[in-house]
Enzyme design. Structure first.
Site, short mmCIF file in Angstrom:
data_model
loop_
_atom_site.label_atom_id
_atom_site.label_comp_id
_atom_site.label_asym_id
_atom_site.label_seq_id
_atom_site.Cartn_x
_atom_site.Cartn_y
_atom_site.Cartn_z
N ASP A 29 0.83 -1.21 0.00
CA ASP A 29 0.00 0.00 0.00
C ASP A 29 0.87 1.26 0.00
OD1 ASP A 29 -2.37 1.31 -0.03
OD2 ASP A 29 -2.84 0.98 2.08
N GLY A 32 0.41 5.39 -4.48
CA GLY A 32 -0.18 6.67 -4.90
C GLY A 32 0.34 7.82 -4.04
N GLU A 76 -11.85 -4.95 -5.63
CA GLU A 76 -12.38 -3.59 -5.42
C GLU A 76 -11.63 -2.54 -6.25
OE1 GLU A 76 -11.67 -5.70 -2.72
OE2 GLU A 76 -13.79 -6.25 -2.74
N ASN A 77 -10.42 -2.89 -6.70
CA ASN A 77 -9.59 -1.90 -7.42
C ASN A 77 -10.15 -1.49 -8.78
OD1 ASN A 77 -6.36 -3.07 -6.16
ND2 ASN A 77 -7.68 -1.44 -5.41
N TRP A 78 -11.15 -2.24 -9.29
CA TRP A 78 -11.79 -1.83 -10.56
C TRP A 78 -12.45 -0.47 -10.41
CZ3 TRP A 78 -10.25 -4.57 -14.55
CH2 TRP A 78 -9.97 -5.93 -14.41
N ARG A 203 -5.46 -3.02 8.35
CA ARG A 203 -6.58 -3.79 7.80
C ARG A 203 -6.06 -4.94 6.96
NH1 ARG A 203 -8.58 1.42 6.65
NH2 ARG A 203 -7.57 1.45 4.62
N GLU A 216 1.14 -13.81 11.62
CA GLU A 216 1.54 -12.62 12.37
C GLU A 216 1.42 -11.43 11.42
OE1 GLU A 216 2.36 -12.45 15.54
OE2 GLU A 216 2.09 -14.60 15.80
C1 FPP Z 1 -1.43 0.16 -3.91
O1 FPP Z 1 -0.96 1.48 -3.85
C2 FPP Z 1 -0.69 -0.76 -4.74
C3 FPP Z 1 -1.17 -1.40 -5.87
C4 FPP Z 1 -2.49 -1.14 -6.46
C5 FPP Z 1 -0.34 -2.47 -6.46
C6 FPP Z 1 0.37 -2.15 -7.74
C7 FPP Z 1 1.14 -3.33 -8.24
C8 FPP Z 1 2.48 -3.53 -8.12
C9 FPP Z 1 3.35 -2.57 -7.44
C10 FPP Z 1 3.22 -4.76 -8.61
C11 FPP Z 1 2.58 -5.71 -9.54
C12 FPP Z 1 3.48 -6.85 -9.82
C13 FPP Z 1 3.34 -7.91 -10.69
C14 FPP Z 1 4.36 -8.97 -10.67
C15 FPP Z 1 2.24 -8.06 -11.66
P1 FPP Z 1 -2.12 2.58 -3.80
O2 FPP Z 1 -2.36 3.05 -5.20
O3 FPP Z 1 -3.30 2.02 -3.12
O4 FPP Z 1 -1.48 3.71 -2.94
P2 FPP Z 1 -2.29 4.80 -2.09
O5 FPP Z 1 -2.95 4.05 -0.98
O6 FPP Z 1 -1.21 5.71 -1.62
O7 FPP Z 1 -3.25 5.44 -3.02
#
Ligand code: FPP
Length: 252
Positions: A29, A32, A76-78, A203, A216
Protein backbone atom coordinates in the site's frame (compact mmCIF):
# COMPACT_ATOMS: atom_id res chain seq x y z
CA UNK A 1 15.79 -9.56 -11.32
CA UNK A 2 19.39 -9.49 -12.38
CA UNK A 3 21.94 -11.68 -10.70
CA UNK A 4 24.38 -8.81 -10.22
CA UNK A 5 22.87 -8.06 -6.79
CA UNK A 6 24.55 -10.95 -5.05
CA UNK A 7 25.91 -8.80 -2.25
CA UNK A 8 22.52 -9.20 -0.48
CA UNK A 9 22.74 -12.93 -0.35
CA UNK A 10 23.69 -13.26 3.30
CA UNK A 11 21.03 -13.46 5.95
CA UNK A 12 21.65 -10.73 8.58
CA UNK A 13 23.32 -12.26 11.63
CA UNK A 14 20.47 -11.28 13.99
CA UNK A 15 17.89 -13.23 11.97
CA UNK A 16 17.59 -16.87 13.04
CA UNK A 17 17.61 -19.09 9.96
CA UNK A 18 15.36 -21.83 11.32
CA UNK A 19 12.78 -19.33 12.59
CA UNK A 20 12.33 -17.57 9.28
CA UNK A 21 8.76 -17.33 7.99
CA UNK A 22 8.28 -19.95 5.27
CA UNK A 23 5.70 -17.81 3.52
CA UNK A 24 5.49 -14.01 3.52
CA UNK A 25 2.44 -12.15 2.19
CA UNK A 26 2.48 -8.43 1.39
CA UNK A 27 -0.16 -5.75 0.99
CA UNK A 28 1.76 -3.17 -1.04
CA UNK A 29 0.00 0.00 0.00
CA UNK A 30 1.03 3.62 -0.52
CA UNK A 31 2.21 3.82 -4.14
CA UNK A 32 -0.18 6.67 -4.90
CA UNK A 33 0.83 8.63 -1.80
CA UNK A 34 4.50 8.10 -2.54
CA UNK A 35 4.05 9.67 -5.98
CA UNK A 36 1.84 12.48 -4.68
CA UNK A 37 4.45 13.46 -2.08
CA UNK A 38 6.86 13.97 -4.97
CA UNK A 39 4.40 15.82 -7.20
CA UNK A 40 4.33 12.89 -9.63
CA UNK A 41 1.35 11.09 -11.20
CA UNK A 42 0.14 8.03 -9.25
CA UNK A 43 1.34 5.66 -11.94
CA UNK A 44 4.93 6.60 -11.14
CA UNK A 45 4.32 5.19 -7.68
CA UNK A 46 3.20 1.90 -9.21
CA UNK A 47 6.34 1.76 -11.35
CA UNK A 48 8.53 2.23 -8.32
CA UNK A 49 6.36 -0.28 -6.50
CA UNK A 50 7.31 -2.91 -9.04
CA UNK A 51 11.00 -2.29 -8.34
CA UNK A 52 10.37 -2.69 -4.60
CA UNK A 53 8.55 -5.98 -5.23
CA UNK A 54 11.33 -7.34 -7.43
CA UNK A 55 13.83 -6.47 -4.75
CA UNK A 56 11.77 -8.17 -2.04
CA UNK A 57 11.36 -11.28 -4.18
CA UNK A 58 15.11 -11.50 -4.67
CA UNK A 59 15.75 -10.85 -1.00
CA UNK A 60 13.28 -13.60 0.05
CA UNK A 61 14.99 -16.00 -2.30
CA UNK A 62 18.47 -15.08 -1.04
CA UNK A 63 17.49 -15.36 2.59
CA UNK A 64 15.63 -18.65 2.24
CA UNK A 65 11.92 -17.72 2.39
CA UNK A 66 10.01 -20.38 0.43
CA UNK A 67 7.00 -18.39 -0.74
CA UNK A 68 6.03 -14.77 -1.35
CA UNK A 69 2.49 -13.64 -2.15
CA UNK A 70 1.77 -10.05 -3.21
CA UNK A 71 -1.59 -8.29 -3.46
CA UNK A 72 -1.32 -6.56 -6.85
CA UNK A 73 -4.98 -5.85 -7.66
CA UNK A 74 -8.09 -6.45 -5.60
CA UNK A 75 -11.63 -7.07 -6.83
CA UNK A 76 -12.38 -3.59 -5.42
CA UNK A 77 -9.59 -1.90 -7.42
CA UNK A 78 -11.79 -1.83 -10.56
CA UNK A 79 -13.40 1.20 -8.91
CA UNK A 80 -10.27 3.32 -9.55
CA UNK A 81 -10.14 5.79 -12.46
CA UNK A 82 -10.10 3.97 -15.81
CA UNK A 83 -6.69 5.38 -16.76
CA UNK A 84 -5.14 3.95 -13.59
CA UNK A 85 -6.77 0.52 -14.04
CA UNK A 86 -5.66 0.43 -17.69
CA UNK A 87 -2.16 1.44 -16.69
CA UNK A 88 -1.94 -1.31 -14.08
CA UNK A 89 -3.16 -3.98 -16.52
CA UNK A 90 -0.60 -2.81 -19.06
CA UNK A 91 2.09 -2.75 -16.39
CA UNK A 92 1.37 -6.34 -15.30
CA UNK A 93 1.51 -7.49 -18.91
CA UNK A 94 4.78 -5.69 -19.55
CA UNK A 95 6.41 -7.03 -16.38
CA UNK A 96 5.52 -10.58 -17.32
CA UNK A 97 6.92 -10.20 -20.81
CA UNK A 98 10.04 -8.45 -19.60
CA UNK A 99 10.84 -10.58 -16.55
CA UNK A 100 10.09 -14.11 -17.70
CA UNK A 101 13.64 -14.88 -18.77
CA UNK A 102 15.07 -13.72 -15.44
CA UNK A 103 12.42 -15.62 -13.48
CA UNK A 104 13.61 -18.74 -15.30
CA UNK A 105 17.26 -17.92 -14.56
CA UNK A 106 16.41 -17.38 -10.92
CA UNK A 107 14.30 -20.56 -10.70
CA UNK A 108 11.15 -18.63 -9.63
CA UNK A 109 7.82 -20.42 -9.88
CA UNK A 110 5.14 -17.81 -10.53
CA UNK A 111 1.42 -18.28 -10.16
CA UNK A 112 -1.54 -15.94 -10.20
CA UNK A 113 -4.42 -16.13 -7.78
CA UNK A 114 -7.79 -14.48 -8.24
CA UNK A 115 -10.58 -14.40 -10.78
CA UNK A 116 -8.34 -14.24 -13.83
CA UNK A 117 -11.12 -14.63 -16.39
CA UNK A 118 -12.15 -11.01 -15.90
CA UNK A 119 -8.69 -9.70 -16.86
CA UNK A 120 -7.90 -8.38 -20.36
CA UNK A 121 -7.32 -11.36 -22.68
CA UNK A 122 -3.83 -10.17 -23.70
CA UNK A 123 -2.87 -10.20 -20.01
CA UNK A 124 -4.35 -13.66 -19.58
CA UNK A 125 -2.14 -14.88 -22.42
CA UNK A 126 0.99 -13.55 -20.68
CA UNK A 127 -0.12 -14.99 -17.35
CA UNK A 128 -0.67 -18.45 -18.88
CA UNK A 129 2.69 -18.30 -20.59
CA UNK A 130 4.56 -17.28 -17.41
CA UNK A 131 2.78 -19.84 -15.22
CA UNK A 132 3.27 -22.63 -17.72
CA UNK A 133 6.93 -21.79 -18.39
CA UNK A 134 7.92 -21.58 -14.72
CA UNK A 135 5.77 -24.40 -13.34
CA UNK A 136 8.64 -26.87 -12.92
CA UNK A 137 10.96 -24.33 -11.27
CA UNK A 138 11.91 -25.40 -7.78
CA UNK A 139 12.93 -22.05 -6.25
CA UNK A 140 10.74 -19.51 -4.51
CA UNK A 141 6.98 -19.76 -5.07
CA UNK A 142 5.83 -16.30 -6.09
CA UNK A 143 2.08 -15.72 -6.14
CA UNK A 144 0.54 -12.55 -7.51
CA UNK A 145 -3.00 -11.82 -6.35
CA UNK A 146 -4.72 -10.14 -9.30
CA UNK A 147 -8.45 -9.45 -9.37
CA UNK A 148 -8.32 -11.24 -6.05
CA UNK A 149 -10.88 -10.99 -3.27
CA UNK A 150 -10.88 -13.23 -0.20
CA UNK A 151 -14.67 -13.46 -0.03
CA UNK A 152 -14.89 -14.22 -3.73
CA UNK A 153 -12.33 -17.00 -3.25
CA UNK A 154 -14.37 -18.55 -0.42
CA UNK A 155 -17.59 -18.39 -2.44
CA UNK A 156 -15.78 -20.05 -5.34
CA UNK A 157 -14.66 -22.86 -3.01
CA UNK A 158 -18.23 -23.38 -1.75
CA UNK A 159 -19.51 -23.59 -5.30
CA UNK A 160 -16.88 -26.14 -6.31
CA UNK A 161 -17.61 -28.32 -3.29
CA UNK A 162 -21.39 -28.03 -3.74
CA UNK A 163 -20.97 -29.10 -7.36
CA UNK A 164 -19.02 -32.19 -6.26
CA UNK A 165 -21.73 -33.10 -3.76
CA UNK A 166 -24.48 -32.47 -6.30
CA UNK A 167 -22.71 -34.71 -8.83
CA UNK A 168 -22.45 -37.46 -6.23
CA UNK A 169 -18.63 -37.26 -6.20
CA UNK A 170 -18.50 -36.29 -2.53
CA UNK A 171 -20.70 -36.61 0.54
CA UNK A 172 -21.57 -33.84 2.97
CA UNK A 173 -19.55 -35.64 5.65
CA UNK A 174 -16.44 -35.50 3.43
CA UNK A 175 -16.32 -31.71 3.70
CA UNK A 176 -13.50 -30.78 6.04
CA UNK A 177 -10.72 -28.19 6.22
CA UNK A 178 -8.38 -30.26 4.05
CA UNK A 179 -11.00 -30.54 1.31
CA UNK A 180 -11.71 -26.84 1.55
CA UNK A 181 -8.01 -26.00 1.21
CA UNK A 182 -7.67 -28.13 -1.89
CA UNK A 183 -10.09 -25.78 -3.62
CA UNK A 184 -8.38 -22.56 -2.58
CA UNK A 185 -6.26 -20.72 -5.17
CA UNK A 186 -3.31 -21.28 -2.84
CA UNK A 187 -3.61 -25.07 -2.85
CA UNK A 188 -0.16 -26.58 -2.32
CA UNK A 189 1.34 -23.47 -0.69
CA UNK A 190 1.60 -23.27 3.10
CA UNK A 191 -0.34 -20.49 4.84
CA UNK A 192 1.52 -17.19 5.28
CA UNK A 193 3.44 -17.00 8.55
CA UNK A 194 3.87 -13.26 8.19
CA UNK A 195 1.68 -10.60 6.59
CA UNK A 196 3.36 -7.26 5.94
CA UNK A 197 1.28 -4.18 5.20
CA UNK A 198 2.90 -0.88 4.28
CA UNK A 199 1.70 2.70 4.74
CA UNK A 200 0.24 2.25 8.19
CA UNK A 201 -3.25 0.87 7.59
CA UNK A 202 -4.30 -1.82 10.10
CA UNK A 203 -6.58 -3.79 7.80
CA UNK A 204 -6.60 -7.08 5.93
CA UNK A 205 -8.67 -5.58 3.07
CA UNK A 206 -10.20 -8.85 1.86
CA UNK A 207 -6.80 -10.50 1.34
CA UNK A 208 -6.34 -14.27 1.95
CA UNK A 209 -9.16 -14.45 4.51
CA UNK A 210 -8.82 -18.18 5.13
CA UNK A 211 -5.04 -18.40 4.85
CA UNK A 212 -4.24 -15.54 7.25
CA UNK A 213 -6.03 -17.17 10.20
CA UNK A 214 -2.85 -17.54 12.28
CA UNK A 215 -0.43 -15.20 10.48
CA UNK A 216 1.54 -12.62 12.37
CA UNK A 217 0.73 -9.14 11.07
CA UNK A 218 3.44 -6.51 10.72
CA UNK A 219 2.42 -2.98 9.77
CA UNK A 220 4.92 -0.26 8.87
CA UNK A 221 4.32 3.42 8.14
CA UNK A 222 6.74 3.19 5.21
CA UNK A 223 5.10 3.61 1.81
CA UNK A 224 5.47 0.59 -0.49
CA UNK A 225 8.01 2.05 -2.98
CA UNK A 226 10.33 2.76 -0.03
CA UNK A 227 10.04 -0.77 1.39
CA UNK A 228 13.59 -2.05 0.99
CA UNK A 229 15.65 -4.89 2.45
CA UNK A 230 16.42 -2.88 5.60
CA UNK A 231 12.65 -2.62 6.16
CA UNK A 232 12.23 -6.32 5.46
CA UNK A 233 15.00 -7.06 7.93
CA UNK A 234 13.09 -5.03 10.56
CA UNK A 235 9.90 -6.94 9.76
CA UNK A 236 11.72 -10.27 10.19
CA UNK A 237 13.17 -9.19 13.54
CA UNK A 238 9.68 -8.11 14.63
CA UNK A 239 8.30 -11.47 13.52
CA UNK A 240 10.96 -13.46 15.34
CA UNK A 241 10.25 -11.60 18.55
CA UNK A 242 6.63 -12.83 18.50
CA UNK A 243 5.41 -15.81 20.44
CA UNK A 244 3.31 -17.86 18.00
CA UNK A 245 0.94 -20.03 20.00
CA UNK A 246 -1.75 -20.97 17.45
CA UNK A 247 -4.37 -20.72 20.19
CA UNK A 248 -2.42 -22.90 22.62
CA UNK A 249 -0.62 -21.90 25.82
CA UNK A 250 3.00 -20.84 25.82
CA UNK A 251 5.49 -23.69 25.55
CA UNK A 252 7.72 -24.04 28.62
C1 FPP B 1 -1.43 0.16 -3.91
O1 FPP B 1 -0.96 1.48 -3.85
C2 FPP B 1 -0.69 -0.76 -4.74
C3 FPP B 1 -1.17 -1.40 -5.87
C4 FPP B 1 -2.49 -1.14 -6.46
C5 FPP B 1 -0.34 -2.47 -6.46
C6 FPP B 1 0.37 -2.15 -7.74
C7 FPP B 1 1.14 -3.33 -8.24
C8 FPP B 1 2.48 -3.53 -8.12
C9 FPP B 1 3.35 -2.57 -7.44
C10 FPP B 1 3.22 -4.76 -8.61
C11 FPP B 1 2.58 -5.71 -9.54
C12 FPP B 1 3.48 -6.85 -9.82
C13 FPP B 1 3.34 -7.91 -10.69
C14 FPP B 1 4.36 -8.97 -10.67
C15 FPP B 1 2.24 -8.06 -11.66
P1 FPP B 1 -2.12 2.58 -3.80
O2 FPP B 1 -2.36 3.05 -5.20
O3 FPP B 1 -3.30 2.02 -3.12
O4 FPP B 1 -1.48 3.71 -2.94
P2 FPP B 1 -2.29 4.80 -2.09
O5 FPP B 1 -2.95 4.05 -0.98
O6 FPP B 1 -1.21 5.71 -1.62
O7 FPP B 1 -3.25 5.44 -3.02
Amino acid sequence: MTSKHHSYQDLPSDVIQDRLPRHVAVIMDGNGRWAKQRGMPRIMGHRRGVDALKDLLRCCRDWGVEALTAYAFSTENWGRPTEEVDFLMMLFERILRRELREMMEENVQIRFIGNLEALPSSLQVEIDRAVETTKHNTGIQFSVATNYGGRQELVQVCRAIAAEVQAGKANLEDIDEAMFERHLYTNGICDPDLLIRTSGEMRISNFLLWQLAYSEIYVTETLWPDFDRAEFHRALCGYQARDRRFGKVKAV
